[in-house]
Design a protein around this motif. Structure first.
Motif, PDB file in Angstrom:
ATOM      1  N   VAL A 221       0.864  -1.176   0.000  1.00 34.53           N
ATOM      2  CA  VAL A 221       0.000   0.000   0.000  1.00 34.53           C
ATOM      3  C   VAL A 221       0.900   1.225   0.000  1.00 34.53           C
ATOM      4  CG1 VAL A 221      -1.873   1.210   1.155  1.00 34.53           C
ATOM      5  CG2 VAL A 221      -1.704  -1.285   1.333  1.00 34.53           C
ATOM      6  N   VAL A 222       0.722   2.095  -0.998  1.00 31.94           N
ATOM      7  CA  VAL A 222       1.696   3.174  -1.185  1.00 31.94           C
ATOM      8  C   VAL A 222       1.144   4.563  -0.861  1.00 31.94           C
ATOM      9  CG1 VAL A 222       1.255   3.415  -3.664  1.00 31.94           C
ATOM     10  CG2 VAL A 222       3.482   4.023  -2.746  1.00 31.94           C
ATOM     11  N   GLU A 223      -0.138   4.801  -1.135  1.00 30.18           N
ATOM     12  CA  GLU A 223      -0.723   6.116  -0.885  1.00 30.18           C
ATOM     13  C   GLU A 223      -2.217   6.052  -1.152  1.00 30.18           C
ATOM     14  OE1 GLU A 223       1.385   8.683  -3.544  1.00 30.18           O
ATOM     15  OE2 GLU A 223       0.362   7.957  -5.334  1.00 30.18           O
ATOM     16  N   ALA A 224      -2.915   7.172  -0.919  1.00 30.03           N
ATOM     17  CA  ALA A 224      -4.313   7.303  -1.294  1.00 30.03           C
ATOM     18  C   ALA A 224      -4.399   7.992  -2.648  1.00 30.03           C
ATOM     19  CB  ALA A 224      -5.069   8.094  -0.236  1.00 30.03           C
ATOM     20  N   LEU A 225      -5.612   8.132  -3.157  1.00 29.29           N
ATOM     21  CA  LEU A 225      -5.792   8.787  -4.452  1.00 29.29           C
ATOM     22  C   LEU A 225      -5.333  10.237  -4.420  1.00 29.29           C
ATOM     23  CD1 LEU A 225      -9.329   7.420  -5.356  1.00 29.29           C
ATOM     24  CD2 LEU A 225      -7.190   6.818  -6.498  1.00 29.29           C
ATOM     25  N   ASN A 226      -5.479  10.890  -3.263  1.00 28.98           N
ATOM     26  CA  ASN A 226      -5.189  12.315  -3.199  1.00 28.98           C
ATOM     27  C   ASN A 226      -4.257  12.676  -2.045  1.00 28.98           C
ATOM     28  OD1 ASN A 226      -6.998  11.756  -1.165  1.00 28.98           O
ATOM     29  ND2 ASN A 226      -8.130  13.673  -1.373  1.00 28.98           N
ATOM     30  N   GLY A 227      -3.385  11.757  -1.657  1.00 29.01           N
ATOM     31  CA  GLY A 227      -2.460  12.109  -0.583  1.00 29.01           C
ATOM     32  C   GLY A 227      -1.679  10.931  -0.055  1.00 29.01           C
ATOM     33  N   ASN A 228      -0.806  11.223   0.889  1.00 31.98           N
ATOM     34  CA  ASN A 228       0.017  10.202   1.523  1.00 31.98           C
ATOM     35  C   ASN A 228      -0.754   9.480   2.620  1.00 31.98           C
ATOM     36  OD1 ASN A 228       2.331  12.525   0.786  1.00 31.98           O
ATOM     37  ND2 ASN A 228       2.910  10.423   0.359  1.00 31.98           N
ATOM     38  N   LEU A 229      -0.313   8.280   2.941  1.00 30.67           N
ATOM     39  CA  LEU A 229      -0.978   7.443   3.936  1.00 30.67           C
ATOM     40  C   LEU A 229      -0.097   7.288   5.174  1.00 30.67           C
ATOM     41  CD1 LEU A 229      -3.331   5.448   4.656  1.00 30.67           C
ATOM     42  CD2 LEU A 229      -1.871   3.637   3.696  1.00 30.67           C
ATOM     43  N   PHE A 230      -0.732   7.400   6.353  1.00 31.43           N
ATOM     44  CA  PHE A 230      -0.081   7.110   7.625  1.00 31.43           C
ATOM     45  C   PHE A 230      -0.895   6.054   8.358  1.00 31.43           C
ATOM     46  CE2 PHE A 230       1.854  11.042   6.522  1.00 31.43           C
ATOM     47  CZ  PHE A 230       3.061  11.125   7.205  1.00 31.43           C
TER      48      PHE A 230
END
Length: 279
Positions: free
Chosen positions: A178-187
């Motif tokens: 899992v690398v990111e969301a459609l419109n931003g970074n993931l934490f």
């Protein structure tokens, strides 16, 4: 009102041979403005310069930190947004000419603005359900970390999310992480550890991602870890949240059968707003 190469106009003349349109040969920054200042402008500026160098675009003499800031603020003034909050998009395209091989590495730019409701980042507690988008994958390479006009995965993923009543989707890279969301970074929060994918996984070199990594690194109660995130970790997490330069922090409330809290996101949002005011 559009700032097109330094001239304010309501009718910018875009050529049918624009390389941004033909080949996605463009980079952009989306910047939050409020209280008379551009949030984290230096970070946006240096990311833009780095992206242009990587794409072998010629950087004009007039593309200084101060000059580009002035061009952005011209649009704020023209749209009567000086005392409001706004998002601004600055797009840089390579000049037309050539096919895949450009005839000219010089660039043009345009800027437009849109009013925002809130002067600072706010946290919504609305239902926010996500799902994995598995039709296409993000390449785990340097180009994927840049904010270029090549966003077709994010476009098709957004259509998928709307068709299936999801607020957002999480993207996988070619390693199936899992690398990111459609419109931003993931934490991802699990206990006292907060994880976010490293740039080597192909996630966007996000401005708010950078700010939060710096904030968390100074906190005694949490450890920040840049590491690959497996899809299997998502349902074991205490919290998931998405970050970008306009929203700030967006908590995820549900993924499949798992629901999440947002305590850490709330805590970090206050610190992010404080940093934005000082920045």
């Amino acid at each position: 009102m559009i700032n097109f190469n330094g001239t304010l106009t309501e009718t910018p003349q875009f050529s049918a041979h624009n390389r941004g349109m033909l080949y996605g040969d463009a980079v952009f920054e989306t910047i939050r403005y409020s209280g008379g200042k551009l949030f984290f402008w230096e970070d946006h500026y240096f990311r833009l310069m780095a992206s242009m160098r990587i794409l072998r675009m010629e950087i004009p003499m007039g593309f200084t930190l101060e000059d580009l800031q002035d061009e952005l603020l011209k649009v704020v003034e023209a749209e009567n947004l000086k005392d409001q909050a706004a998002s601004l998009r600055l797009t840089v395209t390579r000049n037309e000419g050539g096919k895949y091989l450009p005839e000219d590495n010089n660039v043009s730019f345009y800027i437009f603005a849109k009013e925002l409701k809130d002067p600072f980042f706010t946290l919504t507690e609305d239902h926010y359900e996500v799902e994995l988008y598995k039709d296409h994958y993000v390449n785990a390479d340097l180009l994927s970390t840049l904010k270029t006009a090549n966003k077709i995965i994010h476009v098709t993923g957004s259509i998928f999310a709307k068709e299936n009543d999801y607020a957002n989707c999480l993207l996988l890279n070619t390693n199936k992480s899992v690398v990111e969301a459609l419109n931003g970074n993931l934490f991802l929060v699990k206990g006292s550890t907060i994880k976010t994918p490293p740039l080597e996984e192909g996630c966007l070199r996000g401005i708010i991602r950078k700010q939060l990594i710096e904030i968390i690194a100074k906190l005694d109660e949490f450890t920040i870890e840049e590491a690959a995130i497996s899809p299997f970790e998502l349902q074991k997490a205490d919290e998931l949240f998405i970050t970008n330069a306009i929203v700030g922090i967006q908590p995820i409330s549900k993924y499949r059968k798992k629901t999440y809290t947002n305590t850490v996101a709330k805590n970090l949002l206050g610190k992010l707003n404080a940093k934005a005011r000082l920045g």
